[in-house]
Design an enzyme around this catalytic site. Structure first.
Site, short mmCIF file in Angstrom:
data_model
loop_
_atom_site.label_atom_id
_atom_site.label_comp_id
_atom_site.label_asym_id
_atom_site.label_seq_id
_atom_site.Cartn_x
_atom_site.Cartn_y
_atom_site.Cartn_z
CE LYS A 171 -4.51 2.53 4.79
NZ LYS A 171 -5.52 1.54 4.64
CB SER A 186 -0.89 -0.03 1.21
OG SER A 186 -0.17 -0.10 2.58
CB THR A 214 -39.70 26.59 -10.73
OG1 THR A 214 -40.62 27.26 -11.54
CG2 THR A 214 -39.58 27.79 -9.56
CG HIS A 215 -40.48 23.17 -13.41
ND1 HIS A 215 -40.84 21.77 -13.16
CD2 HIS A 215 -41.26 23.85 -12.56
CE1 HIS A 215 -41.63 21.67 -12.09
NE2 HIS A 215 -41.92 22.84 -11.70
CG ASN A 217 -4.73 -5.19 12.34
OD1 ASN A 217 -4.05 -5.16 11.37
ND2 ASN A 217 -5.19 -6.36 12.74
CD GLN A 277 -3.01 -2.57 1.84
OE1 GLN A 277 -2.45 -2.75 2.57
NE2 GLN A 277 -2.69 -3.03 0.43
CB SER A 294 -12.29 25.19 -29.25
OG SER A 294 -12.14 24.42 -30.26
CE1 TYR A 345 -6.68 -3.57 8.11
CE2 TYR A 345 -5.74 -5.61 7.87
CZ TYR A 345 -5.69 -4.50 7.42
OH TYR A 345 -5.23 -4.25 6.27
CE LYS A 392 -17.20 26.53 -27.82
NZ LYS A 392 -17.46 25.26 -27.89
CG ASN A 395 -14.87 25.53 -24.60
OD1 ASN A 395 -16.04 26.22 -25.07
ND2 ASN A 395 -14.05 25.12 -25.17
CD GLU A 426 -17.71 22.46 -19.80
OE1 GLU A 426 -18.71 22.66 -20.44
OE2 GLU A 426 -16.41 22.27 -20.19
N1 ARG Z 1 -1.26 -1.47 5.01
C1 ARG Z 1 -2.29 -1.87 5.78
C2 ARG Z 1 -3.70 -1.19 5.54
O1 ARG Z 1 -3.62 -0.27 5.15
C3 ARG Z 1 -1.73 -1.83 7.16
C4 ARG Z 1 -2.58 -2.63 8.26
C5 ARG Z 1 -1.95 -4.25 7.88
N2 ARG Z 1 -2.49 -5.07 8.94
C6 ARG Z 1 -2.63 -6.39 8.48
N3 ARG Z 1 -3.01 -7.24 9.60
N4 ARG Z 1 -2.04 -7.08 7.58
O2 ARG Z 1 -4.66 -1.65 5.91
#
Ligand code: ARG
Length: 461
Positions: A328, A25, A158-159, A113, A325, A280, A320, A286, A288, A293
């Protein structure tokens, strides 16, 4: 290939490189580095309380951690380019380089965890502070724009059909109210997340006397969490954040949509500044509304993140699981996206020019004062329903003659009802229509002045 693992002892063969990459990660959780170090610093002090570290050991660990932070601030690429599995592994490895075997004690009684749950909450808190600043700037931009355009009259729709005139400032303050509620949701999100899971271990709590309440206070949390299983399971605080983010994006996107329409030559009520518009590659004429947007478009990914996390969490057994993971990237991207969009919207508003004459012109076409005529009859004791019916016929007649109501001759009115007198033309004026809406929340200039004052106070609360 990742570097040494935190969990290698039990394994007799090497991880496959494909798994290593799949499992890592670090490519996204490196943004947690500062929060991780903050958590580690407090945990080192907790381990001293528990008698795991002596004061001198804790001091060495603290200095080691601070030097990782300094190196990181000097060169943020260091962590990104490392081969560590995740940010927690990276910090531990860097600490080992600095303080040797002592670093290996820091994880006593702790699991990644509870560590990652803590990091995420710390990170969330700091992102919420940033986003609140951006939201405050946006609220001030709205207040400033409303203030500078007190007289401008906009057709209220409205509408997407012209309905009744409103002050442009009144219309803007509608978004002001929405963003104030978003700020409230943001604050609630941050407050609810302000609970410390550290010391929950992998799932069952800790055997070390680290003093969880003290640890929580040390990290600036309101309190420590009450249940170790919940602490490592829970990602409600991210859902709260993603819901806040999605709602904010709804509001930003609707405002963007309005401004895109108002900027088009069909409406022509505002002029977007060149500095926030694109061109454009083919059509030289143009200009834009790209910034707006993009704000509208980015709402899609933020809603996606909310659904994504809801789906990740649904059906997970308690505590956990590695699925977590996957919380994130959604969270980090949403936080970045809402902050960028909020700041972009402030800039667009600050630079947008209002064309009040075009707005007013639009108010004079499309029978926006028909309701005034019904109210005129109500004042003469006609029941509203009958007045509505009668004015409907008048509008039809005016459309036949292709004139606005204020140019329809008095005889035409009197043909339909003897209640009509020449004072009806006064009632049909734009200014009359506005000023008559004098109850709280209405668009009467006197009310809007008060509302703007109140709005400014609310921003600073
Ligand atoms: N990189 C893991 C996460 O973002 C950290 C926690 C890992 N825990 C484990 N029991 N493998 O969730």
């Amino acid at each position: 290939m990742t570097s040494k693992k935190l969990w290698g002892g039990r394994f007799s063969s090497e991880a496959d490189p494909l798994f290593d990459r799949f499992n890592a990660s670090l490519p996204f959780d490196h943004v947690l580095l500062e929060s991780d170090i903050q958590g580690n610093l407090a945990y080192a002090r907790a381990l001293e309380r528990a008698g795991v570290f002596t004061a001198r050991e804790r001091d060495r660990v603290e200095r080691g951690l601070r030097s990782i932070l300094i190196a990181h601030r000097k060169n943020p690429r260091l962590v990104v380019e490392s081969k560590a599995e995740d940010v927690h592994t990276y910090v531990e490895q860097e600490l080992e380089k600095r303080v040797g075997r002592l670093a290996l004690k820091l994880h006593t009684g702790r699991s990644r965890n509870d560590q990652v749950a803590t990091d995420l909450r710390l990170f969330l808190r700091s992102r919420c502070e940033e986003i609140e600043k951006s939201l405050n700037d946006l609220l001030r931009a709205i207040g400033g724009m409303a203030d500078q355009n007190r007289e401008a009259i906009l057709p209220g729709y409205t509408h997407l059909q012209r309905a009744q005139p409103v002050l442009f400032s009144h219309y803007l303050l509608a978004y002001g109210e929405q963003f104030l509620r978003d700020r409230e949701r943001l604050r609630q999100t941050s407050a609810r997340a302000n609970v410390c899971p550290l010391g929950s271990g992998a799932v069952s709590g800790t055997v070390y006397g680290i003093g969880r309440d003290e640890l929580a206070r040390d990290l600036g949390f309101e309190m420590s969490s009450d249940n170790s299983v919940d602490s490592v399971s829970d990602r409600d605080f991210l859902l709260d954040f993603l819901f806040f983010s999605s709602t904010l994006m709804v509001h930003l996107s609707r405002l963007a949509e309005d401004l895109i329409l108002y900027n088009s030559s069909e409406f022509g009520f505002i002029r977007l500044d060149d500095s926030v518009a694109g061109g454009s590659s083919l059509m030289p004429q143009k200009k834009n509304p790209d910034a707006l947007e993009l704000i509208r478009g980015k709402s899609g990914r933020v809603y996606g993140h909310l659904i994504s996390l809801l789906t990740v969490l649904k059906g997970l057994p308690a505590a956990y699981n590695k699925d977590l993971q996957e919380d994130k990237e959604s969270f980090f991207d949403a936080a970045q996206t809402v902050d960028n969009c909020t700041r972009m919207m402030s800039l667009v508003l600050q630079r947008t020019r209002i064309l009040p004459d075009r707005m007013k012109e639009a108010c004079l076409r499309g029978y926006l004062n028909a309701t005034e005529l019904a109210d005129y009859l109500v004042a003469k004791k006609m029941p509203f329903r009958s007045a509505h019916e009668l004015v409907g016929r008048i509008v039809l007649r005016a459309m036949e003659l292709d004139v606005p109501l204020e140019q329809l001759p008095l005889e035409e009115y009197q043909n339909l009802s003897p209640l009509f007198k020449s004072d009806l033309y006064q009632a049909l004026k734009l200014e009359t229509s506005l000023s008559r809406r004098g109850e709280k929340g209405g668009t009467a200039p006197m009310q809007v002045r008060k509302a703007l004052q109140a709005f400014r106070k609310k921003i600073e609360r």
